[in-house]
Design a protein around this motif. Structure first.
Motif, PDB file in Angstrom:
ATOM      1  N   LYS A  17      63.750  69.980  23.110  1.00 20.77           N
ATOM      2  CA  LYS A  17      63.018  70.530  23.723  1.00 20.77           C
ATOM      3  C   LYS A  17      61.617  70.030  24.045  1.00 20.77           C
ATOM      4  O   LYS A  17      61.787  69.906  25.514  1.00 20.77           O
ATOM      5  N   ASN A  18      60.802  70.558  23.518  1.00 21.99           N
ATOM      6  CA  ASN A  18      59.914  69.943  23.186  1.00 21.99           C
ATOM      7  C   ASN A  18      59.567  68.566  23.265  1.00 21.99           C
ATOM      8  O   ASN A  18      58.693  68.374  24.521  1.00 21.99           O
ATOM      9  N   ASP A  19      60.141  67.757  22.768  1.00 24.04           N
ATOM     10  CA  ASP A  19      60.473  66.532  22.749  1.00 24.04           C
ATOM     11  C   ASP A  19      60.765  65.768  24.057  1.00 24.04           C
ATOM     12  O   ASP A  19      59.481  64.720  24.859  1.00 24.04           O
ATOM     13  N   LEU A  20      61.439  66.614  24.796  1.00 23.98           N
ATOM     14  CA  LEU A  20      62.005  66.549  26.043  1.00 23.98           C
ATOM     15  C   LEU A  20      60.935  67.043  26.897  1.00 23.98           C
ATOM     16  O   LEU A  20      61.036  66.439  28.182  1.00 23.98           O
ATOM     17  N   LYS A  21      60.349  67.932  27.165  1.00 25.65           N
ATOM     18  CA  LYS A  21      59.222  68.311  27.378  1.00 25.65           C
ATOM     19  C   LYS A  21      57.800  67.061  28.075  1.00 25.65           C
ATOM     20  O   LYS A  21      57.388  67.480  29.071  1.00 25.65           O
ATOM     21  N   GLN A  22      57.365  66.694  26.690  1.00 26.19           N
ATOM     22  CA  GLN A  22      56.828  65.743  26.870  1.00 26.19           C
ATOM     23  C   GLN A  22      57.073  64.406  27.782  1.00 26.19           C
ATOM     24  O   GLN A  22      56.322  63.929  28.091  1.00 26.19           O
ATOM     25  N   LEU A  24      59.522  63.921  30.119  1.00 25.95           N
ATOM     26  CA  LEU A  24      59.432  64.469  31.273  1.00 25.95           C
ATOM     27  C   LEU A  24      58.081  64.231  31.603  1.00 25.95           C
ATOM     28  O   LEU A  24      57.726  63.575  33.022  1.00 25.95           O
ATOM     29  N   GLU A  25      57.015  64.711  31.206  1.00 22.85           N
ATOM     30  CA  GLU A  25      55.207  65.047  31.810  1.00 22.85           C
ATOM     31  C   GLU A  25      54.662  63.279  31.342  1.00 22.85           C
ATOM     32  O   GLU A  25      54.407  63.011  32.832  1.00 22.85           O
ATOM     33  N   ALA A  26      54.804  62.412  30.785  1.00 15.94           N
ATOM     34  CA  ALA A  26      55.058  61.278  30.242  1.00 15.94           C
ATOM     35  C   ALA A  26      55.660  60.573  31.507  1.00 15.94           C
ATOM     36  O   ALA A  26      54.671  59.567  32.966  1.00 15.94           O
ATOM     37  N   SER A  27      56.686  60.521  32.178  1.00 11.44           N
ATOM     38  CA  SER A  27      57.110  60.108  32.967  1.00 11.44           C
ATOM     39  C   SER A  27      57.314  60.508  33.913  1.00 11.44           C
ATOM     40  O   SER A  27      57.222  59.351  34.956  1.00 11.44           O
ATOM     41  N   LEU A  28      56.931  61.562  34.566  1.00 14.90           N
ATOM     42  CA  LEU A  28      56.974  62.265  36.157  1.00 14.90           C
ATOM     43  C   LEU A  28      54.956  61.617  36.202  1.00 14.90           C
ATOM     44  O   LEU A  28      54.897  61.412  37.341  1.00 14.90           O
ATOM     45  N   ASP A 184      68.098  57.738  27.453  1.00 14.34           N
ATOM     46  CA  ASP A 184      67.632  57.357  26.646  1.00 14.34           C
ATOM     47  C   ASP A 184      68.622  57.146  25.925  1.00 14.34           C
ATOM     48  O   ASP A 184      69.678  57.005  26.515  1.00 14.34           O
ATOM     49  N   ASP A 185      68.790  56.363  24.556  1.00 11.73           N
ATOM     50  CA  ASP A 185      69.671  55.993  24.162  1.00 11.73           C
ATOM     51  C   ASP A 185      71.112  56.786  23.611  1.00 11.73           C
ATOM     52  O   ASP A 185      72.341  55.541  23.646  1.00 11.73           O
ATOM     53  N   GLU A 186      71.616  58.044  24.063  1.00 10.58           N
ATOM     54  CA  GLU A 186      72.864  58.579  23.661  1.00 10.58           C
ATOM     55  C   GLU A 186      72.493  59.286  24.988  1.00 10.58           C
ATOM     56  O   GLU A 186      73.671  59.488  24.890  1.00 10.58           O
ATOM     57  N   ASN A 187      71.716  59.576  25.597  1.00 11.81           N
ATOM     58  CA  ASN A 187      72.204  60.792  26.590  1.00 11.81           C
ATOM     59  C   ASN A 187      71.638  60.746  27.538  1.00 11.81           C
ATOM     60  O   ASN A 187      70.631  59.926  28.324  1.00 11.81           O
ATOM     61  N   VAL A 188      72.206  61.320  28.862  1.00 12.70           N
ATOM     62  CA  VAL A 188      71.363  61.646  30.323  1.00 12.70           C
ATOM     63  C   VAL A 188      71.032  62.765  30.132  1.00 12.70           C
ATOM     64  O   VAL A 188      72.052  63.964  30.773  1.00 12.70           O
ATOM     65  N   TYR A 189      70.257  63.359  30.185  1.00 10.13           N
ATOM     66  CA  TYR A 189      69.230  65.020  30.875  1.00 10.13           C
ATOM     67  C   TYR A 189      68.952  65.051  32.522  1.00 10.13           C
ATOM     68  O   TYR A 189      67.938  63.993  32.794  1.00 10.13           O
ATOM     69  N   THR A 190      69.209  66.262  32.575  1.00  9.67           N
ATOM     70  CA  THR A 190      69.547  66.225  34.204  1.00  9.67           C
ATOM     71  C   THR A 190      68.247  67.522  34.596  1.00  9.67           C
ATOM     72  O   THR A 190      68.671  68.834  33.466  1.00  9.67           O
ATOM     73  N   ASN A 201      54.942  71.081  39.202  1.00  2.86           N
ATOM     74  CA  ASN A 201      54.789  72.202  38.537  1.00  2.86           C
ATOM     75  C   ASN A 201      55.525  71.920  37.062  1.00  2.86           C
ATOM     76  O   ASN A 201      56.652  71.739  37.167  1.00  2.86           O
ATOM     77  N   LEU A 202      55.522  70.987  35.730  1.00  2.00           N
ATOM     78  CA  LEU A 202      55.959  71.069  35.180  1.00  2.00           C
ATOM     79  C   LEU A 202      56.871  72.380  34.073  1.00  2.00           C
ATOM     80  O   LEU A 202      58.307  71.502  33.957  1.00  2.00           O
ATOM     81  N   ASP A 203      56.097  73.473  34.467  1.00  2.00           N
ATOM     82  CA  ASP A 203      56.877  74.565  34.153  1.00  2.00           C
ATOM     83  C   ASP A 203      58.181  75.059  35.005  1.00  2.00           C
ATOM     84  O   ASP A 203      58.732  75.875  34.780  1.00  2.00           O
ATOM     85  N   SER A 204      57.965  74.443  36.361  1.00  2.00           N
ATOM     86  CA  SER A 204      59.317  75.029  37.141  1.00  2.00           C
ATOM     87  C   SER A 204      60.787  73.952  36.692  1.00  2.00           C
ATOM     88  O   SER A 204      61.540  74.039  37.380  1.00  2.00           O
TER      89      SER A 204
END
Length: 513
Positions: A17-22, A24-28, A184-190, A201-204
């Motif tokens: 989850k933390n990796d996905l948040k990072q 997500l932040e870089a992508s945004l 990513d190479d395996e999944n789509v996270y929504t 607001n990343l926390d939202s």
């Protein structure tokens, strides 16, 4: 497999989850930076451009003329190239027929949607194509760079991104929010969170679902306008380098409009007269100028003999028009688009002169077909893997993308040249059908079926004729002096012997000897 709600907790650990948040932040952050620049380019394509200079305190009339002083050539620059990019086939190197994977193209209506990918790449410098498994066929969708950002380990040479983020608007709660998909190479996270273009607001952002695609690569294909190995040269489209030239054209157009509106007729002047002061109407409060006002139905006169009258000549607008035309021609030379495409001049040109004027544009189109064709080939290879999950990305590496021939040529001269290829070089006619201007792959396929039917009909008629000839020969008995006659024995008045064969019977009675 799709996970939603409470089932997400055991599927993802805290580290994931933390990796996905990072990510997500870089992508945004990357998406927002690109969105500002690309939106500015989009505004020029839509005619919402930076206005020419306007002095402070300009009148409402001046502002109205300013709003009309926009001559937008940038969409024509994109159209001139995009309208000559049309994929119409996907084939093996040794086959004239489309590969079975061409069905994916048809099912996703890419005959129409391919143009959005081409136009986005030409306009902004790059565009994206997503490929995901579907129910009946892989789902292939072009995506604008205004809706997607991709993160590459090597942005120049990497074929597949490490991560990609696709943004859309979510109104499920009645409020305008952002729906973000991380791939990513395996999944789509929504994820769903606050609208990012006002304040990020990343926390939202909350994870709402996980969908497994299992393709082994991030299923996003990047289509670039041009390729470069320099890390200092950003990927640019056809519009951004021409924005300065477009601003200059708009400035000249404003000058033309001002001259036409205010100075296209002779101006009157009067000297040696004392003008009354302006006065304000007490009823309306409007200040009325007392200065003489020139009009077609008004005449200036005075009793003072020392008063002088005169006029100024009208302004010459042709010089401004010449400056606009010269600037448009400069834009034409920089973009490799013929001036006739932008200025609309219709002149009598020979076929050779017309071909020479479009030579630069055709070279540019060929370059785009080469670059864009690699992106579509990459898309089709990934679609083959997404179809059954058993294929490999390298299975279709030799297949080629087929582009429609859109070069302007005379139909009569082209068909004549193709006919000479058939007659003089013995090239099969069927191999040249697709080179006829305006003929599509569907037309060629229909012609081949008609040719097969014609061959079958011809073969059947030949067999019937052979059978009829054989049957007729068997039904007619051999006759002396006719079917079995030998050359040199059919001499009237001379008997034919058995040794000489059967010929025309003689009038002599001893012909049986």
């Amino acid at each position: 497999m799709t996970l939603e709600g409470d089932s997400l907790a055991p599927a993802l650990g805290d580290k994931k989850k933390n990796d996905l948040k990072q990510v997500l932040e870089a992508s945004l952050n990357r998406f927002n930076d690109d969105f500002v620049r690309l939106s500015y380019i989009e505004s020029y394509l839509n005619g919402d451009q930076d206005p020419p200079y306007m002095p402070k305190g300009a009148s409402r009339e001046y502002k109205a003329i300013l709003d009309q002083s926009c001559m937008n050539f940038l969409p024509l620059i994109v159209d001139a190239v995009a309208q000559q990019l049309y994929v119409e086939g996907y084939r093996k190197p040794d086959s004239p027929d489309d590969d079975k994977c061409w069905e994916y193209w048809r099912r996703n209506s890419l005959d129409a949607w391919q143009h959005s990918a081409h136009r986005d790449a030409l306009s902004y410098g790059y565009s994206y194509i997503t490929v995901l498994p579907g129910d009946k066929a892989p789902v292939i969708k072009p995506v604008s760079p205004l809706s997607m950002a991709a993160l590459y380990n090597d942005p120049i040479h990497d074929e597949w991104p490490q991560w990609a983020m696709q943004h859309s608007i979510d109104y499920s709660t009645g409020k305008k929010r952002s729906r973000v998909k991380l791939l990513d190479d395996e999944n789509v996270y929504t994820y769903v969170g606050d609208y990012i273009h006002t304040f990020t607001n990343l926390d939202s952002f909350e994870l709402k679902g996980i969908e497994k695609h299992g393709l082994g690569v991030c299923p996003v294909v990047r289509m670039r306008n041009r390729l470069t190995t320099s890390p200092n040269v950003p990927v640019r489209g056809e519009v951004e380098p021409l924005i300065v030239t477009q601003d200059r054209i708009n400035s000249y157009t404003l000058s033309e409009s001002m001259i036409v509106h205010f100075a296209s007729w002779k101006q009157k002047w009067i000297a040696g007269i004392e003008l009354p002061e302006d006065f304000t109407d007490p009823d309306t409060g409007i200040t009325v100028s007392a200065a003489p006002d020139a009009a077609v139905n008004r005449l200036w006169s005075t009793e003072d003999p020392s008063t002088k009258f005169g006029e100024f000549s009208e302004s010459d607008v042709t010089k401004v028009l010449a400056a606009i035309e010269a600037t448009v021609k400069k834009m034409s030379s920089v973009s490799q688009v013929p001036p006739v495409y932008l200025l609309g001049d219709i002149v009598q040109l020979s076929a050779e002169a017309l071909a020479a004027s479009e030579a630069g544009l055709q070279r540019k189109v060929q370059e785009k077909r080469t670059i864009f064709g690699e992106a579509w080939a990459q898309t089709m290879r990934l679609a083959a893997v997404a179809d059954d999950g058993k294929g490999e990305l390298d299975d279709l590496f030799d297949n080629r993308i087929v582009w429609r021939d859109t070069e302007a040529r005379s139909l009569a001269s082209t068909v004549d040249a193709l006919g000479k290829l058939t007659q003089m070089l013995q090239v099969p006619p069927e191999a040249l059908w697709e080179r006829v201007p305006g003929v599509t792959s569907s037309d060629v396929a229909a012609w081949k079926e008609l040719a097969k039917e014609a061959d079958s009909l011809g073969n059947m008629l030949g067999m019937l004729q052979d059978q009829a000839a054989t049957a007729g020969q068997a039904a007619v008995p051999s006759q002396k002096g006719q079917d079995n006659a030998k050359a040199g024995t059919n001499v009237p008045g001379k008997a034919s012997t058995a040794k000489a064969g059967y010929g025309t019977p003689s009038d002599r009675k001893d012909y049986h000897r």
